[in-house]
Design an enzyme around this catalytic site. Sequence first.
Site, PDB file in Angstrom:
ATOM      1  CE1 TYR A 123      26.450  -2.962 -14.572  1.00  0.00           C
ATOM      2  CE2 TYR A 123      24.657  -1.297 -14.752  1.00  0.00           C
ATOM      3  CZ  TYR A 123      25.979  -1.742 -15.030  1.00  0.00           C
ATOM      4  OH  TYR A 123      27.009  -0.846 -15.415  1.00  0.00           O
ATOM      5  CG  HIS A 270      37.402  -5.650 -13.407  1.00  0.00           C
ATOM      6  ND1 HIS A 270      37.649  -5.528 -14.497  1.00  0.00           N
ATOM      7  CD2 HIS A 270      36.334  -5.532 -13.210  1.00  0.00           C
ATOM      8  CE1 HIS A 270      36.404  -4.854 -15.497  1.00  0.00           C
ATOM      9  NE2 HIS A 270      35.820  -4.921 -14.552  1.00  0.00           N
ATOM     10  CG  ASP A 321      33.799  -4.343 -18.229  1.00  0.00           C
ATOM     11  OD1 ASP A 321      32.658  -4.103 -18.028  1.00  0.00           O
ATOM     12  OD2 ASP A 321      34.685  -4.064 -17.464  1.00  0.00           O
TER      13      ASP A 321
HETATM   14 ZN   LIG Z   1      31.876  -4.934 -15.274  1.00  0.00          ZN
END
Ligand SMILES: [Zn+2]
Length: 454
Positions: A123, A270, A321
């Site tokens: 991102y 998640h 993560d």
């Molecule tokens: Zn993440």
Amino acid sequence: MAHALFAPDCLTAAGWQRDVLLTWDAEGTLTAVAPDQAPPAGTPIAHGPVIPGMANLHSHAFQRAMAGLAEHRASSNDTFWTWRETMYHLVERLTPEAIGAIATHLYIELLKHGYTGVAEFHYLHNQPDGTAYAEDAELALRIAHAARSSGIACTLLPVLYAWGGFGARPLQGGQRRFGASVTRLARIAECARGAGVRIGLAPHSVRAVDAMLLQEAVAALDELAPRAPIHIHASEQLKEVEECLATHGTTPIDWITEIAPVDDRWCFIHATHITPGEAHKLIARGALAGLCPSTEANLGDGIFPFAAWWHDGGRFGIGGDSHVSVSAFEELRLLETVQRLTHRRRNVTTQEALPSTASNLWTAAAAGGGQALGGARGAIGVGAPADLVVLDGQDVDLQGLGGMAALAVAMFSSATNRVRDVAVAGRWLIEARHHAGEADAARSYREALAALRG
Ligand SMILES: [Zn+2]
């Protein structure tokens, strides 16, 4: 035989088998997985049990640079949201060079700990002030290059992060590096693919996209790469679930399944606070739960209802993560252990016909990880890439054990790394616990950290 390995103990697509001759072609695709063979003269013999390579299905590589550095009281109620402030502070100072150096070093570490693939939930698109780089895909290309120089199989998921929160709040502070239009994301994806990685899409979360943009982004991906994977963070935090209910009148996963054609190309990262109804829908559609046990524990997210998910045949994989752990074994141990604490019983991830916890966890997570990366990875079977992890048969704790028990010891006996050799698509990248590029990668990573921490 150049493209072959003889494995006295091998966890294949058909389960544990003895005396397996593995052969693959010049592209690294397995052409034979033959049990009960005699070792042909000249074929290398595995130095320990062979298991399929694991995909790390959720990575924010740059966050490795702050692993362990947010374990310090910042308020009387430290949560994910206060952690996120620390993370945004790092985001504002990362250079393209640092992003490449962190990712290269991380990917080599992942290889050494049993991962052969990674899905990078990417991102960071912009400069710190929010403007684009002269090269649109500058930061995605740094990731693609890191993947190539480490050799790990990478699926790059450019992230659509349109809003700073529910109600179309503008991006602020560290978030300014995340914004990019759907058209630009498609360009970034194309560039990354040109640089040799697989591509997919990651609408960031229900708080960062709206229904129209989500549909637009999926349509753009379909034009570029039909059936490519789509990952989205969902229901990680109760606050997010509550805000989604207040904004859309429904919970995050229900909201997504209402507006998007969710099927087995979707991975819900998640899904911690998933409802039984949502779980039922995702399992029926073959969608994945992308579980990140060490990060979820570190952030105090909550506990995904894994025992029920496993019992009902839900597909899943594991992700590092924030990379507070780089070990596939550790993620799976934590996944199982937390369920034991929750339900006060042992060997949760088993069935009567499948009694080995470690083998079940590894096999299912590798298959799910392969699905999450797109393509035919995730098991040792004909037609799949030869992604192979060889446990260290010389490790004293593995003395006298067959493959199934050795894997259980590697997963449950301590944090010691028992991986000796690793191949991605038939190419040996880790040999006797070393990677040819590890010294250079460590030097660049050290320089990047020195600048960031100076
Ligand atoms: Zn993440």
